[in-house]
Design a protein around this motif. Structure first.
Motif, PDB file in Angstrom:
ATOM      1  N   LEU A  67      13.098 -15.141   4.517  1.00 50.77           N
ATOM      2  CA  LEU A  67      12.994 -14.005   5.291  1.00 50.77           C
ATOM      3  C   LEU A  67      11.844 -13.423   5.246  1.00 50.77           C
ATOM      4  CD1 LEU A  67      14.641 -11.854   7.185  1.00 50.77           C
ATOM      5  CD2 LEU A  67      15.755 -11.257   4.839  1.00 50.77           C
ATOM      6  N   VAL A  68      11.289 -13.274   6.405  1.00 48.13           N
ATOM      7  CA  VAL A  68       9.793 -12.390   6.091  1.00 48.13           C
ATOM      8  C   VAL A  68      10.284 -11.240   7.108  1.00 48.13           C
ATOM      9  CG1 VAL A  68       7.379 -12.430   6.523  1.00 48.13           C
ATOM     10  CG2 VAL A  68       8.565 -14.455   5.822  1.00 48.13           C
ATOM     11  N   ALA A  69      10.314  -9.936   6.352  1.00 47.96           N
ATOM     12  CA  ALA A  69      10.279  -8.813   6.903  1.00 47.96           C
ATOM     13  C   ALA A  69       9.084  -8.298   7.358  1.00 47.96           C
ATOM     14  CB  ALA A  69      10.993  -7.742   6.204  1.00 47.96           C
ATOM     15  N   PRO A  70       8.744  -7.299   8.435  1.00 47.25           N
ATOM     16  CA  PRO A  70       7.400  -6.906   9.000  1.00 47.25           C
ATOM     17  C   PRO A  70       6.714  -6.226   7.800  1.00 47.25           C
ATOM     18  CG  PRO A  70       9.282  -6.359  10.446  1.00 47.25           C
ATOM     19  CD  PRO A  70       9.827  -6.882   9.442  1.00 47.25           C
ATOM     20  N   GLU A  71       7.553  -5.355   6.774  1.00 49.65           N
ATOM     21  CA  GLU A  71       6.629  -4.885   5.762  1.00 49.65           C
ATOM     22  C   GLU A  71       5.823  -5.881   4.744  1.00 49.65           C
ATOM     23  OE1 GLU A  71      10.645  -4.195   5.057  1.00 49.65           O
ATOM     24  OE2 GLU A  71      10.735  -5.237   3.041  1.00 49.65           O
ATOM     25  N   SER A  72       6.232  -6.847   5.166  1.00 47.29           N
ATOM     26  CA  SER A  72       5.302  -7.868   4.060  1.00 47.29           C
ATOM     27  C   SER A  72       4.194  -8.647   4.890  1.00 47.29           C
ATOM     28  CB  SER A  72       6.342  -9.067   3.675  1.00 47.29           C
ATOM     29  OG  SER A  72       7.376  -8.472   2.878  1.00 47.29           O
ATOM     30  N   HIS A  73       4.153  -8.258   5.954  1.00 42.66           N
ATOM     31  CA  HIS A  73       2.932  -8.984   6.897  1.00 42.66           C
ATOM     32  C   HIS A  73       1.547  -8.622   6.290  1.00 42.66           C
ATOM     33  CE1 HIS A  73       5.449  -9.351  10.955  1.00 42.66           C
ATOM     34  NE2 HIS A  73       6.047  -9.962   9.938  1.00 42.66           N
ATOM     35  N   VAL A  74       0.673  -9.771   6.314  1.00 40.76           N
ATOM     36  CA  VAL A  74      -0.724  -9.766   5.990  1.00 40.76           C
ATOM     37  C   VAL A  74      -1.350 -10.236   6.848  1.00 40.76           C
ATOM     38  CG1 VAL A  74      -2.502 -10.430   4.266  1.00 40.76           C
ATOM     39  CG2 VAL A  74      -0.184  -9.730   3.510  1.00 40.76           C
ATOM     40  N   PRO A  75      -2.148  -9.511   7.903  1.00 36.71           N
ATOM     41  CA  PRO A  75      -2.786 -10.112   9.221  1.00 36.71           C
ATOM     42  C   PRO A  75      -4.088 -10.688   8.578  1.00 36.71           C
ATOM     43  CG  PRO A  75      -2.281  -7.870   9.437  1.00 36.71           C
ATOM     44  CD  PRO A  75      -2.110  -8.004   8.121  1.00 36.71           C
ATOM     45  N   ALA A  76      -4.608 -11.927   9.360  1.00 34.68           N
ATOM     46  CA  ALA A  76      -5.633 -12.542   9.202  1.00 34.68           C
ATOM     47  C   ALA A  76      -6.152 -13.107  10.429  1.00 34.68           C
ATOM     48  CB  ALA A  76      -5.588 -13.599   8.128  1.00 34.68           C
ATOM     49  N   ALA A  77      -7.608 -13.587  10.482  1.00 33.08           N
ATOM     50  CA  ALA A  77      -7.949 -14.053  11.733  1.00 33.08           C
ATOM     51  C   ALA A  77      -7.225 -15.414  12.210  1.00 33.08           C
ATOM     52  CB  ALA A  77      -9.232 -14.328  11.721  1.00 33.08           C
ATOM     53  N   LEU A  78      -7.093 -15.897  13.269  1.00 36.27           N
ATOM     54  CA  LEU A  78      -6.625 -17.163  13.597  1.00 36.27           C
ATOM     55  C   LEU A  78      -7.812 -18.030  13.836  1.00 36.27           C
ATOM     56  CD1 LEU A  78      -3.478 -16.169  15.700  1.00 36.27           C
ATOM     57  CD2 LEU A  78      -3.357 -17.181  13.622  1.00 36.27           C
ATOM     58  N   PRO A  79      -7.885 -19.274  13.716  1.00 38.22           N
ATOM     59  CA  PRO A  79      -8.976 -19.749  13.970  1.00 38.22           C
ATOM     60  C   PRO A  79      -9.255 -20.361  15.489  1.00 38.22           C
ATOM     61  CG  PRO A  79      -7.291 -21.422  12.642  1.00 38.22           C
ATOM     62  CD  PRO A  79      -6.783 -19.902  12.595  1.00 38.22           C
ATOM     63  N   HIS A  80     -10.456 -19.752  15.703  1.00 41.28           N
ATOM     64  CA  HIS A  80     -11.126 -20.047  17.300  1.00 41.28           C
ATOM     65  C   HIS A  80     -10.427 -19.166  18.109  1.00 41.28           C
ATOM     66  CE1 HIS A  80     -12.603 -23.651  15.722  1.00 41.28           C
ATOM     67  NE2 HIS A  80     -11.403 -24.107  15.294  1.00 41.28           N
ATOM     68  N   TRP A  81      -9.647 -18.145  17.775  1.00 42.11           N
ATOM     69  CA  TRP A  81      -9.103 -16.942  18.332  1.00 42.11           C
ATOM     70  C   TRP A  81     -10.171 -15.858  18.558  1.00 42.11           C
ATOM     71  CZ3 TRP A  81      -3.702 -16.155  20.473  1.00 42.11           C
ATOM     72  CH2 TRP A  81      -2.865 -17.155  20.237  1.00 42.11           C
ATOM     73  N   THR A  82     -10.066 -15.127  19.479  1.00 46.42           N
ATOM     74  CA  THR A  82     -11.077 -13.915  19.628  1.00 46.42           C
ATOM     75  C   THR A  82     -10.421 -12.521  19.686  1.00 46.42           C
ATOM     76  OG1 THR A  82     -11.598 -13.856  21.902  1.00 46.42           O
ATOM     77  CG2 THR A  82     -13.051 -15.257  20.453  1.00 46.42           C
ATOM     78  N   ASP A  83     -10.723 -11.540  19.255  1.00 46.73           N
ATOM     79  CA  ASP A  83     -10.056 -10.115  19.153  1.00 46.73           C
ATOM     80  C   ASP A  83      -8.574 -10.421  18.938  1.00 46.73           C
ATOM     81  OD1 ASP A  83     -12.604  -8.898  19.475  1.00 46.73           O
ATOM     82  OD2 ASP A  83     -12.482  -9.446  21.519  1.00 46.73           O
ATOM     83  N   THR A  84      -8.210 -10.973  17.858  1.00 46.09           N
ATOM     84  CA  THR A  84      -6.758 -11.460  17.616  1.00 46.09           C
ATOM     85  C   THR A  84      -6.755 -11.217  16.290  1.00 46.09           C
ATOM     86  OG1 THR A  84      -6.492 -12.778  19.445  1.00 46.09           O
ATOM     87  CG2 THR A  84      -4.834 -12.919  18.075  1.00 46.09           C
ATOM     88  N   SER A  85      -5.417 -10.646  15.785  1.00 43.25           N
ATOM     89  CA  SER A  85      -5.096 -10.840  14.187  1.00 43.25           C
ATOM     90  C   SER A  85      -3.622 -11.774  14.149  1.00 43.25           C
ATOM     91  CB  SER A  85      -4.956  -9.530  13.673  1.00 43.25           C
ATOM     92  OG  SER A  85      -3.968  -8.885  13.540  1.00 43.25           O
ATOM     93  N   GLY A  86      -3.519 -12.514  13.479  1.00 45.91           N
ATOM     94  CA  GLY A  86      -2.614 -13.322  13.513  1.00 45.91           C
ATOM     95  C   GLY A  86      -1.741 -13.266  12.093  1.00 45.91           C
ATOM     96  N   ILE A  87      -0.424 -13.360  12.050  1.00 49.02           N
ATOM     97  CA  ILE A  87       0.449 -13.440  10.822  1.00 49.02           C
ATOM     98  C   ILE A  87       1.347 -14.726  11.013  1.00 49.02           C
ATOM     99  CG2 ILE A  87       2.173 -12.250   9.637  1.00 49.02           C
ATOM    100  CD1 ILE A  87       1.008  -9.947  11.747  1.00 49.02           C
TER     101      ILE A  87
END
Ligand code: UGY
Ligand code: MN
Length: 248
Positions: free
Chosen positions: A17-37
């Motif tokens: 179970l992953v609740a939003p309070e635990s999110h650690v965003p990072a870049a997604l490979p080959h995406w631009t102006d986007t943060s991925g979780i």
């Protein structure tokens, strides 16, 4: 900030179970102006990936890996999709299934929040699946196992060329899954609305909108909606393939 390090997030060998309070965003490979979780992945034992893509206006998507199919669900914003020389605009509730090895482009027309499921495609028919573009609001809901308080929308065709399903469940307050399911299929789930209690293996977890759950094959699972509003979740499931196919 939780001063004592409490969280509803919880990981086990056969579920997470992953609740939003635990999110650690990072870049997604080959995406631009986007943060991925990346909330579900083989890193936890899953055989698919589920991730959030938070795109700024004008951001662009990278392609999936070779042999990997992609399902995109728009939670917020306006996404422009270019596929097979056609252009589509997907708003909230819009979705797209892109078969493996299919060239496509996705650009955020405004700030977008997407949930994406990706899985290696396993063929079982001579012809592979075709793309599917739709909007959940246009899909008819059916009572789940006869219960009109648990309504299910099946977003992808249930024909044998598909090896994954993505469904949308809406539970009236107090409604529940009619059984504790134990099955070979794996799930990735996003709570879209409301609250409930999810039984996962031997534990009961309070869950709410924004939460993500991974359920491994055979993880006992049950849900009931609590509170005064309906609870709604989107979920992935692998379907229609021989369980011995992966073995050497
Ligand atoms: O399709 C399903 O297996 C679904 N009933 N499971 C779930 O909601 N946990
Ligand atoms: Mn299930």
């Amino acid at each position: 900030m939780n001063p004592f390090g409490f969280t509803r997030s919880h990981t086990e060998r056969n579920y997470a179970l992953v609740a939003p309070e635990s999110h650690v965003p990072a870049a997604l490979p080959h995406w631009t102006d986007t943060s991925g979780i990346i909330v579900v992945s083989p890193g936890m034992g899953a055989r698919f990936a589920q991730y959030f893509a938070l795109m700024a206006a004008g951001g662009t998507a990278g392609p999936p890996l070779p042999g990997v199919q992609r399902f995109v669900f728009v939670e917020q914003g306006r996404l422009q999709l270019q596929l097979a020389e056609q252009s589509f605009i997907l708003g909230p509730g819009g979705f797209a299934y892109v078969p493996a090895d299919t060239t496509h482009a996705m650009t955020a027309g405004s700030e977008c929040r997407l949930t994406i499921f990706e899985k290696h495609y396993r063929a079982a028919t001579s012809e592979g699946p075709l793309p599917v573009i739709g909007c959940e609001q246009d899909v008819k809901a059916e009572p789940f196992m006869g219960d009109p308080d648990a309504m299910l929308k099946t977003l992808l065709p249930t024909t044998p060329e598909f090896d994954m399903a993505v469904n949308l469940f809406t539970f009236a307050p107090g409604a529940a899954l009619p059984l504790v399911e134990v099955h070979v299929m794996e799930h990735g789930l996003l709570m879209l609305q409301g609250r409930g209690i999810y039984r996962l293996d031997r534990n009961w977890h309070p869950v709410q909108a924004g939460d993500v759950i991974w359920m491994a094959p055979y993880c006992p699972q049950w849900f009931t909606a609590v509170g005064k509003e309906p609870a709604r979740y989107l979920y992935y499931k692998d379907v229609g393939r021989d369980p011995l196919e992966d073995l050497p």
